[in-house]
Scaffold this motif. Structure first.
Motif, PDB file in Angstrom:
ATOM      1  N   THR A   1       0.851  -1.188   0.000  1.00 27.40           N
ATOM      2  CA  THR A   1       0.000   0.000   0.000  1.00 27.40           C
ATOM      3  C   THR A   1       0.882   1.232   0.000  1.00 27.40           C
ATOM      4  N   CYS A   2       0.623   2.096  -0.916  1.00 25.31           N
ATOM      5  CA  CYS A   2       1.397   3.326  -1.031  1.00 25.31           C
ATOM      6  C   CYS A   2       1.080   4.249   0.143  1.00 25.31           C
ATOM      7  N   PRO A   3       2.088   4.652   0.920  1.00 31.96           N
ATOM      8  CA  PRO A   3       1.825   5.522   2.078  1.00 31.96           C
ATOM      9  C   PRO A   3       1.437   6.945   1.666  1.00 31.96           C
ATOM     10  N   ARG A   4       1.674   7.289   0.426  1.00 32.38           N
ATOM     11  CA  ARG A   4       1.366   8.654  -0.031  1.00 32.38           C
ATOM     12  C   ARG A   4      -0.094   8.775  -0.467  1.00 32.38           C
ATOM     13  N   CYS A   5      -0.508   7.903  -1.356  1.00 33.92           N
ATOM     14  CA  CYS A   5      -1.882   8.004  -1.870  1.00 33.92           C
ATOM     15  C   CYS A   5      -2.809   6.955  -1.255  1.00 33.92           C
ATOM     16  N   ARG A   6      -2.225   6.102  -0.373  1.00 30.74           N
ATOM     17  CA  ARG A   6      -3.019   5.101   0.349  1.00 30.74           C
ATOM     18  C   ARG A   6      -3.666   4.071  -0.562  1.00 30.74           C
TER      19      ARG A   6
ATOM     20  N   TYR B   1       6.502   3.378  -2.721  1.00 34.66           N
ATOM     21  CA  TYR B   1       5.448   4.174  -3.339  1.00 34.66           C
ATOM     22  C   TYR B   1       5.006   3.577  -4.670  1.00 34.66           C
ATOM     23  N   CYS B   2       3.765   3.852  -5.024  1.00 34.13           N
ATOM     24  CA  CYS B   2       3.185   3.223  -6.195  1.00 34.13           C
ATOM     25  C   CYS B   2       3.751   3.805  -7.480  1.00 34.13           C
ATOM     26  N   SER B   3       4.268   5.001  -7.419  1.00 35.61           N
ATOM     27  CA  SER B   3       4.700   5.643  -8.654  1.00 35.61           C
ATOM     28  C   SER B   3       5.809   6.645  -8.346  1.00 35.61           C
TER      29      SER B   3
ATOM     30  N   ARG C   1       5.719   9.691  -9.083  1.00 35.82           N
ATOM     31  CA  ARG C   1       5.090  10.905  -8.572  1.00 35.82           C
ATOM     32  C   ARG C   1       4.916  10.849  -7.051  1.00 35.82           C
ATOM     33  N   CYS C   2       4.453   9.711  -6.561  1.00 36.13           N
ATOM     34  CA  CYS C   2       4.277   9.551  -5.114  1.00 36.13           C
ATOM     35  C   CYS C   2       5.634   9.533  -4.411  1.00 36.13           C
ATOM     36  N   ARG C   3       6.584   8.904  -5.024  1.00 39.92           N
ATOM     37  CA  ARG C   3       7.895   8.794  -4.391  1.00 39.92           C
ATOM     38  C   ARG C   3       8.521  10.170  -4.192  1.00 39.92           C
TER      39      ARG C   3
END
Ligand SMILES: [Zn+2]
Length: 45
Positions: free
Chosen positions: A14-19, A37-39, A41-43
């Motif tokens: 689960t991405c901690p940024r966008c959940r 992170y999923c991407s 951008r999130c990273r």
């Protein structure tokens, strides 16, 4: 009986940024343990 490959055996995180949950990708096969992170951008946040 034919052997079927399970597509849903892929690990997920689960991405901690966008959940949002995201699944393993080929490009992460060597760094999966470090992927958070999923991407990109999130990273970068
Ligand atoms: Zn994300």
């Amino acid at each position: 009986m034919a052997k079927m490959k399970k597509k849903q055996d892929l690990p997920t995180k689960t991405c901690p940024r966008c959940r949002k949950p995201f699944a393993w990708r080929k490009k992460w096969e060597k760094v999966w343990d470090e992927v958070k992170y999923c991407s990109e951008r999130c990273r970068r946040g």
